[in-house]
Design a protein around this motif. Structure first.
Motif, PDB file in Angstrom:
ATOM      1  N   LEU A   1       4.777  -5.042  -3.980  1.00 16.94           N
ATOM      2  CA  LEU A   1       4.675  -5.921  -5.153  1.00 16.94           C
ATOM      3  C   LEU A   1       5.684  -7.068  -5.055  1.00 16.94           C
TER       4      LEU A   1
ATOM      5  N   ASP B   1       4.828 -10.259  -3.161  1.00 12.87           N
ATOM      6  CA  ASP B   1       3.860 -11.164  -3.788  1.00 12.87           C
ATOM      7  C   ASP B   1       4.510 -12.505  -4.130  1.00 12.87           C
TER       8      ASP B   1
ATOM      9  N   LYS C   1       4.266 -16.036  -2.347  1.00  8.60           N
ATOM     10  CA  LYS C   1       3.180 -17.001  -2.593  1.00  8.60           C
ATOM     11  C   LYS C   1       3.633 -18.167  -3.480  1.00  8.60           C
TER      12      LYS C   1
ATOM     13  N   TRP D   1      -0.011 -16.180   7.090  1.00  6.02           N
ATOM     14  CA  TRP D   1      -1.383 -15.745   7.393  1.00  6.02           C
ATOM     15  C   TRP D   1      -1.969 -16.595   8.523  1.00  6.02           C
TER      16      TRP D   1
ATOM     17  N   PHE E   1     -10.220 -19.609  -4.400  1.00  8.46           N
ATOM     18  CA  PHE E   1      -9.442 -18.853  -5.375  1.00  8.46           C
ATOM     19  C   PHE E   1     -10.202 -17.648  -5.912  1.00  8.46           C
TER      20      PHE E   1
ATOM     21  N   LEU F   1      -1.523 -13.792  -9.602  1.00 10.38           N
ATOM     22  CA  LEU F   1      -0.271 -13.348  -8.982  1.00 10.38           C
ATOM     23  C   LEU F   1       0.581 -12.605 -10.005  1.00 10.38           C
ATOM     24  N   SER F   2       1.497 -11.781  -9.504  1.00  9.53           N
ATOM     25  CA  SER F   2       2.404 -11.048 -10.389  1.00  9.53           C
ATOM     26  C   SER F   2       3.226 -12.042 -11.220  1.00  9.53           C
TER      27      SER F   2
ATOM     28  N   ARG G   1      -0.476 -17.908 -11.312  1.00  9.88           N
ATOM     29  CA  ARG G   1      -1.776 -18.560 -11.123  1.00  9.88           C
ATOM     30  C   ARG G   1      -2.730 -17.617 -10.390  1.00  9.88           C
TER      31      ARG G   1
ATOM     32  N   GLU H   1      -4.868 -16.148  -7.363  1.00 11.98           N
ATOM     33  CA  GLU H   1      -4.538 -15.954  -5.944  1.00 11.98           C
ATOM     34  C   GLU H   1      -5.648 -16.547  -5.078  1.00 11.98           C
ATOM     35  N   ASN H   2      -5.280 -17.064  -3.901  1.00  9.35           N
ATOM     36  CA  ASN H   2      -6.333 -17.513  -2.994  1.00  9.35           C
ATOM     37  C   ASN H   2      -6.550 -16.496  -1.864  1.00  9.35           C
TER      38      ASN H   2
ATOM     39  N   GLU I   1      -3.778 -15.908   0.936  1.00 15.83           N
ATOM     40  CA  GLU I   1      -2.638 -15.122   0.451  1.00 15.83           C
ATOM     41  C   GLU I   1      -3.010 -13.658   0.317  1.00 15.83           C
ATOM     42  N   HIS I   2      -4.198 -13.438  -0.208  1.00 17.68           N
ATOM     43  CA  HIS I   2      -4.704 -12.060  -0.387  1.00 17.68           C
ATOM     44  C   HIS I   2      -4.782 -11.361   0.977  1.00 17.68           C
TER      45      HIS I   2
ATOM     46  N   TRP J   1      -3.116 -12.119   3.725  1.00 15.96           N
ATOM     47  CA  TRP J   1      -1.738 -11.914   4.208  1.00 15.96           C
ATOM     48  C   TRP J   1      -1.146 -10.645   3.582  1.00 15.96           C
ATOM     49  N   HIS J   2      -1.316 -10.531   2.277  1.00 12.87           N
ATOM     50  CA  HIS J   2      -0.743  -9.406   1.541  1.00 12.87           C
ATOM     51  C   HIS J   2      -1.355  -8.081   2.017  1.00 12.87           C
TER      52      HIS J   2
ATOM     53  N   LEU K   1      -6.611  -1.882  -3.108  1.00  8.02           N
ATOM     54  CA  LEU K   1      -5.291  -1.563  -3.668  1.00  8.02           C
ATOM     55  C   LEU K   1      -4.476  -2.829  -3.964  1.00  8.02           C
ATOM     56  N   GLN K   2      -4.604  -3.837  -3.112  1.00  8.23           N
ATOM     57  CA  GLN K   2      -3.763  -5.029  -3.268  1.00  8.23           C
ATOM     58  C   GLN K   2      -3.985  -5.718  -4.622  1.00  8.23           C
TER      59      GLN K   2
ATOM     60  N   ILE L   1      -2.537  -3.500  -7.587  1.00 13.10           N
ATOM     61  CA  ILE L   1      -1.104  -3.497  -7.925  1.00 13.10           C
ATOM     62  C   ILE L   1      -0.694  -4.808  -8.607  1.00 13.10           C
ATOM     63  N   LEU L   2      -1.374  -5.902  -8.264  1.00 16.61           N
ATOM     64  CA  LEU L   2      -1.068  -7.160  -8.969  1.00 16.61           C
ATOM     65  C   LEU L   2      -1.512  -7.062 -10.428  1.00 16.61           C
TER      66      LEU L   2
ATOM     67  N   SER M   1       0.689  -4.937 -12.453  1.00 17.69           N
ATOM     68  CA  SER M   1       1.957  -5.598 -12.803  1.00 17.69           C
ATOM     69  C   SER M   1       1.768  -6.605 -13.935  1.00 17.69           C
TER      70      SER M   1
END
Lengths: 195, 195
Positions: A13, A16, A19, A41, B22, B27-28, B32, B34-35, B38-39, B41-42, B138-139, B142-143, B146
């Motif tokens: 978490l 995150d 970003k 990425w 997008f 995001l946590s 804004r 998430e794109n 980034e997703h 990468w995470h 899961l990714q 968790i966002l 949060s």
């Protein structure tokens, strides 16, 4: 949930926030500024795609992970522009404190492993780190090339400074260094970079 | 520059556009949207971190690459929200056309390799694909957890729909499925998900 898994999820978490760390590089199509997570990425995908051009044999899983985590400390320390001489003076101290805080969220063995991988990238003394650095340099170069050198023009960057930064690309990949030099020559010719 | 390298660089530049796709997830820190880049990468970092929780042995380099490229078709096809029944009907046709166009930028061998890896993820019939799908589920969970379930509340998503989506998490990782079920229970209790 056991403590180990709880720590792994807390770290998941926390990262995150990468970003929200924005770089000086702009996305292609004269887009907005790029953030660290996107940059990482992009580097990791390019590392896999271009691995045949590495000077030495690399462990591509290690290189990809190195690319993915190499900017995590910037969550606390912020991005330091490659051509910002003042920021570069305090960069190491800021990043060391961030490294300790962020990787300490992990179970001890994973903290050690990721800290070592992060340090290996920074020290740039192994084949994997040299090739990862080539990605760190080439990725913003191709974006900036696609945007007619806009980032260099905005910051008044010299061709000499860009060539200096690309020295690490040469250590990682002679073929990709040639690409970089060709791009730089073209932008000098167009007046986007000063000699 | 030889044709092979030219193609690899053209693909590298093209995928930059994934940063402009997008998702519905925020995001946590109630950030804004998430794109896709980034997703991805995470997911790839989490895949490495959590690999000990996979049900079956996985090839982590393949899983990471699968995570990194699994949404590339959305450059053309756009993101289809997991709970958008209408969009899901046309998703496959839109994504197939995109897959052909985008991966065709690559040299033939890399086109075949990445297309196969993309299809393997979609078909979800191997250990690597099942575990990668657990990350894909899961990714965002968790966002959203949060953010007090803000994305579910915004779209009026039911607990049943979220549990259904997490069935693939169970196939990839029983331990992470338990985490997901715990999060869902908590948000049902708080009234963020309707039963």
């Amino acid at each position: 949930m056991d403590e180990r898994l709880r720590k792994q999820l807390a770290f998941s978490l926390e990262i995150d926030r990468e970003k929200n760390v924005f770089r000086q590089t702009h996305l292609s199509g004269r887009g907005r500024r790029e953030n660290d997570a996107e940059h990482a990425w992009h580097m990791a995908v390019m590392a896999w795609l271009l691995r045949e051009h590495a000077n030495e044999e690399v462990d591509i899983a290690r290189v990809m992970l190195m690319c993915l985590i190499h900017d995590i400390v910037e969550i606390d320390a912020g991005d330091t522009y490659a051509y910002d001489a003042e920021g570069l003076k305090t960069q190491k101290a800021r990043e060391d404190a961030a490294k300790e805080r962020i990787f300490s969220l992990l179970p001890e063995d994973q903290k050690k492993e990721l800290t070592a991988l992060f340090d290996e990238f920074e020290e740039c003394r192994t084949a994997d780190a040299r090739y990862a650095h080539a990605m760190d340099n080439l990725q913003p170069l191709i974006l900036n090339d696609s945007n007619d050198g806009g980032d260099w023009i905005e910051h008044g960057v010299s061709a000499q400074a860009v060539r200096k930064r690309q020295e690490k690309t040469l250590q990682g990949s002679e073929a990709l260094y040639e690409v970089a030099m060709g791009i730089i020559r073209e932008h000098v010719r167009k007046g986007h970079l000063t000699e």
